[in-house]
Design an enzyme around this catalytic site. Structure first.
Site, PDB file in Angstrom:
ATOM      1  N   GLU A   1     -24.690 -20.609 -11.529  1.00 53.06           N
ATOM      2  CA  GLU A   1     -23.864 -19.583 -10.891  1.00 53.06           C
ATOM      3  C   GLU A   1     -24.590 -18.923  -9.725  1.00 53.06           C
ATOM      4  O   GLU A   1     -25.819 -18.948  -9.667  1.00 53.06           O
ATOM      5  CB  GLU A   1     -23.462 -18.523 -11.924  1.00 53.06           C
TER       6      GLU A   1
ATOM      7  N   SER B   1     -35.196  -9.401 -16.532  1.00 55.08           N
ATOM      8  CA  SER B   1     -35.360 -10.001 -15.209  1.00 55.08           C
ATOM      9  C   SER B   1     -35.195 -11.507 -15.313  1.00 55.08           C
ATOM     10  O   SER B   1     -34.986 -12.019 -16.405  1.00 55.08           O
ATOM     11  CB  SER B   1     -36.787  -9.752 -14.751  1.00 55.08           C
TER      12      SER B   1
ATOM     13  N   CYS C   1     -36.394   4.337  28.754  1.00 53.40           N
ATOM     14  CA  CYS C   1     -35.841   4.749  30.031  1.00 53.40           C
ATOM     15  C   CYS C   1     -36.078   6.251  30.176  1.00 53.40           C
ATOM     16  O   CYS C   1     -35.892   7.003  29.228  1.00 53.40           O
ATOM     17  CB  CYS C   1     -34.341   4.454  30.021  1.00 53.40           C
TER      18      CYS C   1
ATOM     19  N   LYS D   1     -26.348 -16.080  -7.582  1.00 53.88           N
ATOM     20  CA  LYS D   1     -27.063 -14.845  -7.914  1.00 53.88           C
ATOM     21  C   LYS D   1     -26.605 -13.799  -6.907  1.00 53.88           C
ATOM     22  O   LYS D   1     -26.897 -13.911  -5.701  1.00 53.88           O
ATOM     23  CB  LYS D   1     -28.567 -15.086  -7.810  1.00 53.88           C
TER      24      LYS D   1
ATOM     25  N   ASP E   1       0.842  -1.197   0.000  1.00 56.28           N
ATOM     26  CA  ASP E   1       0.000   0.000   0.000  1.00 56.28           C
ATOM     27  C   ASP E   1       0.875   1.245   0.000  1.00 56.28           C
ATOM     28  O   ASP E   1       0.569   2.249  -0.629  1.00 56.28           O
ATOM     29  CB  ASP E   1      -0.885   0.041   1.264  1.00 56.28           C
TER      30      ASP E   1
ATOM     31  N   GLU F   1     -23.184  -7.012 -11.624  1.00 55.59           N
ATOM     32  CA  GLU F   1     -23.904  -6.728 -10.396  1.00 55.59           C
ATOM     33  C   GLU F   1     -22.954  -6.002  -9.448  1.00 55.59           C
ATOM     34  O   GLU F   1     -21.896  -6.529  -9.097  1.00 55.59           O
ATOM     35  CB  GLU F   1     -24.370  -8.070  -9.808  1.00 55.59           C
TER      36      GLU F   1
ATOM     37  N   TYR G   1       2.181   1.919  -3.431  1.00 51.22           N
ATOM     38  CA  TYR G   1       1.079   2.329  -4.295  1.00 51.22           C
ATOM     39  C   TYR G   1       0.739   3.801  -4.043  1.00 51.22           C
ATOM     40  O   TYR G   1       0.657   4.610  -4.961  1.00 51.22           O
ATOM     41  CB  TYR G   1      -0.149   1.443  -4.020  1.00 51.22           C
TER      42      TYR G   1
ATOM     43  N   LYS H   1     -34.541 -19.542  -5.803  1.00 51.19           N
ATOM     44  CA  LYS H   1     -34.496 -18.795  -4.536  1.00 51.19           C
ATOM     45  C   LYS H   1     -34.447 -19.782  -3.373  1.00 51.19           C
ATOM     46  O   LYS H   1     -35.332 -20.635  -3.253  1.00 51.19           O
ATOM     47  CB  LYS H   1     -35.729 -17.886  -4.413  1.00 51.19           C
TER      48      LYS H   1
ATOM     49  N   LYS I   1     -28.654 -21.166 -16.374  1.00 54.51           N
ATOM     50  CA  LYS I   1     -28.817 -20.606 -17.713  1.00 54.51           C
ATOM     51  C   LYS I   1     -28.436 -21.638 -18.756  1.00 54.51           C
ATOM     52  O   LYS I   1     -27.500 -22.413 -18.539  1.00 54.51           O
ATOM     53  CB  LYS I   1     -27.871 -19.413 -17.917  1.00 54.51           C
TER      54      LYS I   1
END
Ligand code: AMP
Length: 681
Positions: free
Chosen positions: A109, A80, A418, A111, A31, A167, A34, A306, A282
């Site tokens: 795969e 969809s 309270c 989701k 880091d 996604e 970089y 699902k 798919k």
């Protein structure tokens, strides 16, 4: 090396390191190195802005904020998926595909539970990114997507046009960290990583989005001009070769294998950096897909499985009560540890007494647990058959488990709170509110400082703030001598904010800024308010019976009385600053100049006099305000010479209505040379 070559070399090295880090998850550079190289590139770009290229890693930190998002039409719609909920439905799908296509291969795969976006590249350069919207038209979120480090800005292949779909999500660890920070700052928590990602991607200021460390997995090639592919697997391999992080997939033939893979994916969700809300099956062959086609919304060649929320029984060993920052008592069941949807669950919220009563949850019961939104465990039901003998219904305690003050149910809801003004659980929130801008406006006393003061035991009530010394404050982390001095000054200055703000700052339920002003205007002093009965309170416009009851209750509590005593000792003003109607202009002299459009001169004079002020014809050192209308001339110049504050007509009207001049932003177009000086008082 000349600067151009140095910049090119830096870009290349940094982009390569970024790819290794963000896409391959296999860092090759520290880091430190970089950051060092990035700084050097920033310096060179500042000197030679014409040399900044779209693939520069500096372009990912978020540019200027937008006013709104433009709409983008998707050349290839973002469809969809048809949901299915059982292995049998997966079998049915496979049978349908088999009948239509013969021998079929499926890609299975995870989701990803995030937000769908389309990324468009022209000649290998990232041009635009858009949300899914309704599938045909989405919103242009290009600038926010640039901050997603795993999206390549430039591709090795320079196809004329390429559109991919992916996604965007907030990694689980980032989500937990963000929520911890938000809790620390007293901000509303995000319900789940999906909401957090959606909220981040829709920020108009890309700098905020950049801080949210979003990530992406690409799962479909929407369009690639100049290239052909025969299977989904090939497109994914191609996208990988172009530097994208893709969703992992398995190619399988039999429905039984597909179902087994769905189960395996479900069991592995814990190891994934993103939340998974299903598995997608798919058809792999692209020409097969074309044969079966799509319905109006969904492709026929794919389904989304699902997973049912996992449910497990466990025994309630205890019911404990936590007190939140707002003083609400939240009961929780403690259960014997049980593995549920990827984590070990040891407790679950019971929300409130009504929830407990409705389900009749008791210590010793066996309850069925599930995770709501895959995250927060909740009790679904009590297995009453398993209830042991001798259990009793559960009731929330009558006193706060943290401070021992009595608790009370909200007049307008199920929450039990309270009532202790000094309850440590509420203290942080109360103090932060007390010092906030619209309340006592104590600069430099934000949530982090308050937390330290409480932890150090220096502050137990808002009144303690006024007794802090510079030494007390200088002892805190990250607080220098100068800031300690400033903080002490800011605290001292807040003594004079007046009853209006004090009433709001005290955090009396339902007494907001407006009620603070109304009450202060009516009672003028805290003591007068404290003596008012319910009837007198409700007789004031804007104060309803609930607010009146809360005020009475607050005033009557011994803790509040102690707090008020200490605030008085500290010299905090308990009087309204705003003058009462009829006396607002007492001791003030006004000069009117120019043409007034809202009032006639004599009307304005009468109004000034009605508020106890004087209207004079000439400007002198004794003038308090000059009210300047259109074409104001010599009097305005004189006012400026003598540094007399000048009011526009609107500001004058606002003062008549009881507002302080500083309450309103100055007019956009100040009269004459713009010497409005409201900032000075
Ligand atoms: P739904 O919104 O429930 O109709 O589900 C469809 C959405 O799932 C799509 O819009 C994608 O954004 C998302 N999705 C997540 N992972 C995948 C994946 N591996 N394949 C296809 N779609 C996916």
């Amino acid at each position: 090396m000349d600067y151009k070559s140095e910049m090119a070399a830096l870009r290349q090295t940094l982009n390569e390191a970024g790819y290794r880090y963000y896409v391959l998850d296999d860092p090759t550079m520290s880091d430190y190195d970089y950051d060092h190289m990035l700084r050097r590139l920033e310096e060179l770009e500042a000197e030679h802005p014409e040399e900044i290229t779209p693939d520069s890693p500096t372009q990912r930190v978020g540019g200027a904020a937008l006013e709104s998002f433009q709409q983008v039409e998707h050349p290839v719609p973002l469809e969809s998926l048809q949901d299915v909920f059982s292995p049998e439905e997966v079998d049915d799908f496979a049978q349908r595909m088999g009948e239509a296509l013969g021998d079929v291969q499926y890609s299975v795969e995870p989701k990803v539970d995030g937000l769908s976006v389309a990324l468009e590249y022209r000649d290998g350069v990232f041009l635009r990114g858009a949300t899914r919207g309704d599938g045909r038209v989405g919103e242009d979120v290009t600038e926010n997507l640039r901050t997603v480090q795993s999206i390549p800005m430039v591709l090795p292949d320079k196809l004329p046009r390429l559109i991919v779909r992916g996604e965007v999500f907030m990694p689980k660890n980032v989500f937990h960290k963000l929520n911890r920070q938000r809790e620390e700052n007293g901000e509303a928590l995000f319900a789940n990583p999906r909401n957090a990602a959606a909220g981040s991607l829709r920020q108009l200021d890309p700098k905020i989005c950049a801080k949210r460390l979003l990530d992406i997995r690409v799962f479909n090639l929407q369009l690639a001009e100049g290239r052909t592919f025969s299977t989904h697997g090939e497109t994914i391999d191609y996208l990988k070769s172009q530097g994208f992080q893709t969703i992992p997939h398995k190619v399988l033939r039999e429905a039984a294998e597909v179902n087994a893979e769905i189960v395996r994916l479900g069991d592995s969700r814990e190891e994934l950096p993103f939340d998974m809300d299903g598995a997608v099956v798919k058809v792999d062959n692209l020409s097969d897909r074309a044969v079966v086609g799509s319905t109006a919304k969904c492709p026929r060649w794919a389904i989304a499985y699902k997973y049912p929320p996992e449910r497990k029984p466990s025994r309630v060993t205890d019911i404990v009560v936590q007190v939140g920052r707002t003083g609400v008592l939240t009961p929780k069941v403690v259960v014997e540890p049980v593995r549920l949807a990827g984590t070990t669950v040891t407790n679950a919220t019971l929300h409130n007494q009504d929830f407990i009563d409705e389900k009749d949850i008791r210590i010793g019961d066996t309850v069925v647990l599930q995770k709501a939104g895959e995250i927060i465990p909740e009790v679904v039901e009590v297995l009453k058959d398993l209830r042991p003998e001798g259990t009793v219904p559960y009731h929330l305690p009558a006193v706060c488990p943290v401070c021992g003050a009595p608790v009370e149910r909200d007049l307008d809801g199920a929450a039990v709170r309270c009532t202790g003004a000094e309850c440590p659980a509420q203290l942080h929130r109360n103090l932060t509110h007390f010092a906030s801008r619209d309340a006592m406006d104590i600069d430099g006393m934000g949530p982090a400082v308050m937390r330290q003061l409480i932890d150090a035991g220096l502050v137990k009530t808002a009144a303690d703030l006024y007794f802090l010394t510079e030494q007390d404050l200088a002892g805190l982390e990250r607080m220098g001598k100068k800031s300690a001095q400033n903080a002490v000054d800011a605290i001292a200055a807040s003594r004079e904010r007046g009853l209006e703000r004090l009433l709001y700052a005290l955090g009396i339920r339902q007494v907001g800024e407006k009620a603070g002003k109304v009450l202060a205007a009516h009672f003028r002093t805290f003591d007068a308010l404290a003596q008012a009965g319910l009837e007198e309170l409700t007789a004031i416009g804007d104060v309803g019976p609930t607010t009146a009851a809360y005020i009475r209750e607050w005033v009557a509590s011994p803790q509040s009385q102690h707090l008020i005593r200490r605030l008085k000792e500290a010299g905090v003003s308990m009087e309204a600053v705003q003058q009462p109607a009829g006396e607002r202009f007492r001791g003030m002299t006004f000069v009117l100049t120019g043409t007034l459009s809202r009032f006639k001169r004599d009307e304005a004079t009468a109004l000034i006099e009605a508020q106890g002020g004087k209207a004079s014809g000439s400007v002198s050192k004794k003038t308090t305000y000059v009210v300047a209308g259109e074409n104001a001339g010599s009097k305005l110049r004189k006012a400026n010479e003598l540094s007399i504050p000048v009011l526009t007509e609107d500001q004058f009207a606002a003062m008549l209505a009881g507002e302080e001049p500083g309450d309103r932003p100055p007019e956009e177009k100040p009269p004459e040379d713009g010497q409005l000086r409201f900032d000075q008082f």
